[in-house]
Design an enzyme around this catalytic site. Structure first.
Site, short mmCIF file in Angstrom:
data_model
loop_
_atom_site.label_atom_id
_atom_site.label_comp_id
_atom_site.label_asym_id
_atom_site.label_seq_id
_atom_site.Cartn_x
_atom_site.Cartn_y
_atom_site.Cartn_z
N CYS A 15 17.48 -46.32 -39.81
CA CYS A 15 16.20 -46.47 -39.10
C CYS A 15 16.39 -46.32 -37.59
O CYS A 15 17.17 -47.04 -36.98
CB CYS A 15 15.62 -47.86 -39.42
N CYS A 18 15.63 -49.52 -35.80
CA CYS A 18 16.68 -50.53 -36.00
C CYS A 18 17.87 -50.23 -35.10
O CYS A 18 18.47 -51.15 -34.52
CB CYS A 18 17.14 -50.56 -37.46
#
Length: 169
Positions: A15, A18
């Site tokens: 991600c 992330c």
């Protein structure tokens, strides 16, 4: 003596949000190492699956130790929620999330959409005695705590620990 442990529960290693969130928060590490001593504050990452792990590690987004919780027991115990299938579409495809991803790309981050898409993550700071000093639960993708809140929880721990140490002498 060891200090608090900062625990980051990652949504997905691939991600983009992330990765950027981890890298941004890790900017606290040199500040804490300088203030309290190298390695006094420990960093642990927890991920859901092996998918994207090698690339994440190579990107050095999070230099702490990383463990996998493929059964999601820790996520569940820590109270980090899953999103239903319809929630994924409504939470991922928001203007805010799209603009966050575009900003992260401009900063040089990249990512993919492979793997678990339902689990949200969060942050915890835990004292050496196991006391919860800070808790942050993601409510949407790309949702990260304010770095100053993480820093303050650690600083508050050391203020209290130093007072206790002085009272013992």
């Amino acid at each position: 003596s060891p200090g608090p442990v900062v625990v980051k529960f990652f949504r997905r290693f691939g991600c983009i949000l992330c990765r950027e969130g981890a890298a941004e928060t890790m900017k606290l590490k040199p500040l804490l190492d300088e203030k309290y001593g190298k390695g006094v504050v420990n960093w642990i990452g927890i991920g859901l699956e092996k998918l994207g792990y090698e690339e994440f590690k190579e990107g050095n987004y999070f230099p702490g130790k990383i463990y996998l919780d493929e059964g999601h027991e820790l996520y569940t115990t820590a109270g980090f929620n899953k999103i239903g299938a319809m929630g994924i579409v409504s939470r991922f495809v928001t203007e805010g999330t799209i603009s966050l991803a575009k900003e992260a790309e401009k900063k040089g981050f990249s990512g993919d959409l492979k793997g678990n898409k339902t689990q949200l993550g969060g942050w915890m700071v835990v004292s050496p005695k196991g006391e919860l000093l800070f808790y942050y639960q993601q409510r949407a993708f790309g949702d990260e705590p304010v770095k100053e809140e993480v820093l303050k929880s650690i600083e508050d721990y050391f203020v209290v620990a130093n007072k206790e140490k002085q009272q013992q002498h």
